[in-house]
Design an enzyme around this catalytic site. Structure first.
Site, mmCIF file in Angstrom:
data_model
loop_
_atom_site.group_PDB
_atom_site.id
_atom_site.type_symbol
_atom_site.label_atom_id
_atom_site.label_comp_id
_atom_site.label_asym_id
_atom_site.label_seq_id
_atom_site.Cartn_x
_atom_site.Cartn_y
_atom_site.Cartn_z
ATOM 1 N N HIS A 138 4.039 42.894 67.324
ATOM 2 C CA HIS A 138 3.822 44.225 67.421
ATOM 3 C C HIS A 138 2.950 44.920 68.695
ATOM 4 O O HIS A 138 1.978 44.054 68.981
ATOM 5 C CB HIS A 138 3.570 44.990 66.114
ATOM 6 C CG HIS A 138 2.070 44.975 65.817
ATOM 7 N ND1 HIS A 138 1.796 44.702 64.524
ATOM 8 C CD2 HIS A 138 0.852 45.306 66.309
ATOM 9 C CE1 HIS A 138 0.547 44.867 64.402
ATOM 10 N NE2 HIS A 138 0.101 45.132 65.426
ATOM 11 N N ASP A 173 -2.136 55.003 68.890
ATOM 12 C CA ASP A 173 -1.695 55.012 67.457
ATOM 13 C C ASP A 173 -2.773 55.747 66.467
ATOM 14 O O ASP A 173 -4.093 55.661 66.981
ATOM 15 C CB ASP A 173 -1.251 53.756 66.914
ATOM 16 C CG ASP A 173 -1.869 52.567 67.444
ATOM 17 O OD1 ASP A 173 -3.156 52.843 67.392
ATOM 18 O OD2 ASP A 173 -1.486 51.590 67.666
#
Length: 241
Positions: A138, A67
């Protein structure tokens, strides 16, 4: 899942580094999925030490990061590109042309997401994916939700994630509100996954991920469906198991 809890930071770090180094030694052109955050830093430092001693070479390795923040430049002190250079890439013999991080400053982020997935499809699957876990469960930046995306995508970060990451910025207002992240589907395609968690603040998320129901409200719980996951915990992160 194979779950290991360590009493010392040294054992946590060395075990993680050994797992990664062993793969690269047996498959020099391995594809690694890399993560940022505090949990893997010690492991990256140990891999750099092993590289300098000639114990492992990353010269043929390809790396794909999970990410990146949207809205900050690549050379920003808190960008994940900067993180990877400072904590790993600048200290090993990897070819920077073989390192890949989502371009969060692309003119068209949707096109960038599709291109990143295509690169993973053409050059993968990832042999070993390193993951951290957020305090809300997450993985990557795939936040708890009613629905999760399979592919790479842009998303709004939840307030709890913004607050958790504020310690890296001068103020909460400076924390980017969006990120581009590999989706859960992409993560699950990896041949092997190493999940890292350290600290009491991760204990509830670890318990939910490893022993709770499989639910999109705890994205890490979907790892229960993967056939080859190794979990490395310190005693505080594993205290509720």
């Amino acid at each position: 899942m194979n779950i290991f809890t360590f009493k010392t930071e040294e054992d946590f770090v060395q075990t993680g580094a050994n797992l990664i180094a062993s793969l690269v030694q047996s498959k020099p052109n391995a594809v690694l999925g890399l993560a940022t955050g505090s949990s893997p830093i010690g492991i990256y430092t140990r891999l750099a030490e092993m590289n300098k001693k000639g114990l492992v070479s990353f010269s043929q390795v390809s790396a794909y990061n999970l990410d990146e923040y949207v809205g900050i430049s690549e050379d920003h002190s808190q960008s994940y590109k900067t993180f990877m250079k400072e904590n790993l890439f600048n200290h090993i013999d990897i070819n920077l042309q073989n390192t890949h991080i989502p371009n969060a400053n692309a003119e068209d982020l949707e096109v960038e997401c599709k291109a990143y997935d295509l690169a993973l499809e053409q050059n993968g699957p990832v042999d070993l994916q390193i993951l951290g876990i957020g305090s809300n469960g997450h993985i990557g930046f795939n936040e708890p939700d009613d629905h999760l995306y399979g592919g790479t995508h842009v998303l709004d970060l939840l307030e709890e994630t913004l607050e958790a990451n504020a310690r890296f910025f001068d103020s909460l207002d400076e924390v980017p509100k969006q990120a581009i992240t590999m989706g859960v589907g992409g993560i699950m395609k990896a041949r092997q996954i190493i999940l890292l968690a350290r600290g009491a603040g991760k204990a509830e998320a670890v318990k939910a991920a490893l022993q709770g129901p499989i639910t999109t409200q705890c994205p890490a719980s979907l790892l229960q469906c993967h056939p080859n996951v190794i979990v490395l915990l310190d005693e505080k992160a594993g205290s509720l198991l």
